[in-house]
Design an enzyme around this catalytic site. Structure first.
Site, PDB file in Angstrom:
ATOM      1  N   PHE A   1      29.155  46.814  40.287  1.00  0.00           N
ATOM      2  CA  PHE A   1      29.781  47.712  41.271  1.00  0.00           C
ATOM      3  C   PHE A   1      29.871  49.110  40.672  1.00  0.00           C
ATOM      4  O   PHE A   1      29.400  50.081  41.251  1.00  0.00           O
ATOM      5  CB  PHE A   1      31.167  47.196  41.697  1.00  0.00           C
ATOM      6  CG  PHE A   1      31.906  48.219  42.518  1.00  0.00           C
ATOM      7  CD1 PHE A   1      31.460  48.537  43.795  1.00  0.00           C
ATOM      8  CD2 PHE A   1      33.010  48.885  42.008  1.00  0.00           C
ATOM      9  CE1 PHE A   1      32.124  49.517  44.554  1.00  0.00           C
ATOM     10  CE2 PHE A   1      33.667  49.859  42.751  1.00  0.00           C
ATOM     11  CZ  PHE A   1      33.226  50.170  44.022  1.00  0.00           C
TER      12      PHE A   1
ATOM     13  N   GLY B   1      29.357  49.306  37.038  1.00  0.00           N
ATOM     14  CA  GLY B   1      28.494  49.193  35.862  1.00  0.00           C
ATOM     15  C   GLY B   1      27.049  49.489  36.247  1.00  0.00           C
ATOM     16  O   GLY B   1      26.740  49.643  37.425  1.00  0.00           O
TER      17      GLY B   1
ATOM     18  N   LYS C   1      41.928  29.254  28.744  1.00  0.00           N
ATOM     19  CA  LYS C   1      42.773  28.076  28.535  1.00  0.00           C
ATOM     20  C   LYS C   1      41.906  26.825  28.355  1.00  0.00           C
ATOM     21  O   LYS C   1      42.097  26.047  27.424  1.00  0.00           O
ATOM     22  CB  LYS C   1      43.684  27.925  29.759  1.00  0.00           C
ATOM     23  CG  LYS C   1      44.578  26.719  29.741  1.00  0.00           C
ATOM     24  CD  LYS C   1      45.365  26.644  31.047  1.00  0.00           C
ATOM     25  CE  LYS C   1      45.929  25.235  31.224  1.00  0.00           C
ATOM     26  NZ  LYS C   1      46.468  25.040  32.558  1.00  0.00           N
TER      27      LYS C   1
ATOM     28  N   TYR D   1      45.257  49.841  41.452  1.00  0.00           N
ATOM     29  CA  TYR D   1      44.855  49.802  40.044  1.00  0.00           C
ATOM     30  C   TYR D   1      46.074  49.651  39.139  1.00  0.00           C
ATOM     31  O   TYR D   1      46.120  48.768  38.294  1.00  0.00           O
ATOM     32  CB  TYR D   1      44.083  51.076  39.696  1.00  0.00           C
ATOM     33  CG  TYR D   1      43.466  51.051  38.317  1.00  0.00           C
ATOM     34  CD1 TYR D   1      42.266  50.389  38.077  1.00  0.00           C
ATOM     35  CD2 TYR D   1      44.085  51.696  37.253  1.00  0.00           C
ATOM     36  CE1 TYR D   1      41.703  50.362  36.804  1.00  0.00           C
ATOM     37  CE2 TYR D   1      43.525  51.673  35.980  1.00  0.00           C
ATOM     38  CZ  TYR D   1      42.335  51.010  35.771  1.00  0.00           C
ATOM     39  OH  TYR D   1      41.784  50.992  34.498  1.00  0.00           O
TER      40      TYR D   1
ATOM     41  N   TYR E   1      50.449  33.112  30.874  1.00  0.00           N
ATOM     42  CA  TYR E   1      49.531  32.087  30.347  1.00  0.00           C
ATOM     43  C   TYR E   1      49.791  31.849  28.862  1.00  0.00           C
ATOM     44  O   TYR E   1      49.636  30.748  28.360  1.00  0.00           O
ATOM     45  CB  TYR E   1      48.063  32.489  30.555  1.00  0.00           C
ATOM     46  CG  TYR E   1      47.492  32.009  31.872  1.00  0.00           C
ATOM     47  CD1 TYR E   1      47.794  32.655  33.057  1.00  0.00           C
ATOM     48  CD2 TYR E   1      46.640  30.895  31.929  1.00  0.00           C
ATOM     49  CE1 TYR E   1      47.276  32.214  34.269  1.00  0.00           C
ATOM     50  CE2 TYR E   1      46.121  30.453  33.131  1.00  0.00           C
ATOM     51  CZ  TYR E   1      46.436  31.120  34.291  1.00  0.00           C
ATOM     52  OH  TYR E   1      45.922  30.675  35.489  1.00  0.00           O
TER      53      TYR E   1
END
Ligand code: UDP
Length: 314
Positions: A35, A37, A104, A144, A158
């Site tokens: 997009f 990059g 994970k 953002y 996490y």
């Protein structure tokens, strides 16, 4: 073999990171949806036998086997992240959940490239990691800013809930070769305008400040942070030399010897007034600080854009 996944590996920072890791002998899997990059950033890396590219959008799950994940994917320039703000939120939230789920499952270490934007229009100056920020949750930059804030929350949750090995880096304004001509951020805009002899578009009166870090310094900081033990961050990475936007414009006109004039355009909403990293923690924990001065870094970047715009003489 050190197998490493880099999301956003086709972007400005991602491509420099891919290159540094390949030079160190790592096995690099670059993931990008292109997009913001570009294949131009990474096509020279295909000469490395251990470089691999997957065209993939991280809002969808991905399963690969690696030891480390640098999670950089997300458009970082306001014009690009505001082009499709819902997608920006999805990239930060769903993309980060997908990468954390992967980390994970395969027990990989994961580093998130967060942003100085988590501090919003900061009331603390310079900004230390302990500052909680002053962010508008419903403005044009929120997709953002809040996206990165949730991404940080997810990383810590996490970590606490599933013991995922995490690292969070808050990146301040960074510039250098491989920024896109149409990137829209201030350094590339001003250099391209100066080289084309067009007016430099200073938004507002130009008294707002930013601190500009050259890309090689930033990459060194990312690599060092990834290798720390027993330290999750967040940690600020940026150059603490602060300049007004007007000073930057004048400097670029001087360095390019451009006949360009400065014009003033309206200031975008929620544009932070002052931004400068407090890098005491990075100095202490990583023994890291930027080495490249603004002038040196600008000269390298100017040379890059000269070539890109095919203006280089001789
Ligand atoms: N800016 C400017 N002219 C431009 C692009 C940006 O004056 O052509 C200003 C912008 O309003 C902001 C600063 O430069 O105050 C840095 O903008 P940028 O988009 O590079 O990054 P930000 O730090 O705002 O995310």
């Amino acid at each position: 073999m050190n197998r490493i996944l880099i999301t956003g590996g086709g972007g400005f920072l991602g491509s420099h990171l891919c290159e540094s890791l390949l030079e160190k002998g790592a096995d690099v899997i670059c993931v990008d949806n292109f997009f913001s990059g570009s294949k131009d950033n990474i096509c020279h890396l295909f000469s490395y036998p251990y470089f691999e590219l997957i065209r993939h959008d991280i809002i969808n799950p991905l399963l690969v086997e690696v030891e480390k994940i640098y999670h950089l994917a997300c458009p970082a320039s306001p014009i690009h992240y505001q082009y499709n703000p819902i997608k920006t939120v999805k990239t930060n939230v769903m993309g980060t959940i997908n990468m954390l789920g992967l980390a994970k499952r395969i027990k990989a270490r994961i580093l998130l490239s967060s942003s100085s934007e988590v501090y919003g229009d900061a009331k603390a100056h310079p900004q230390p990691e302990s500052y909680w920020g002053n962010v508008n949750p419903i403005g044009l930059r929120s997709c953002y800013d809040e996206g990165k804030r949730v991404a940080e929350t997810l990383m810590l949750d996490y970590h606490r809930q599933n013991e995922v090995d995490i690292k969070i880096v808050r990146i301040f304004n960074t510039y250098g070769p491989r920024m896109a001509i149409n990137d829209g951020r201030v350094v590339s805009n001003f250099i391209v305008q100066a080289l084309r002899g067009e007016p430099l578009t200073v938004y507002g009166d130009g008294s707002q400040t930013r601190s500009f870090c050259y890309v090689s310094d930033l990459i060194q900081g990312l690599l060092t942070m990834m290798e720390t033990e027993d330290f999750t961050g967040p940690i600020n990475l940026g150059n603490p030399d602060e300049f007004t936007i007007l000073e930057l414009a004048e400097k670029i006109i001087k360095l390019t010897k451009s006949p360009s004039k400065i014009i003033h355009n309206p200031l975008p909403s929620d544009d932070p007034v002052r931004r400068c990293p407090d890098i005491s923690l990075a100095k202490k924990k990583l023994k890291w600080e930027p080495k490249v001065s603004l002038e040196e870094g600008l000269m390298e970047t100017i040379d890059y854009f000269k070539e890109k715009l095919s203006l280089k003489k001789g």
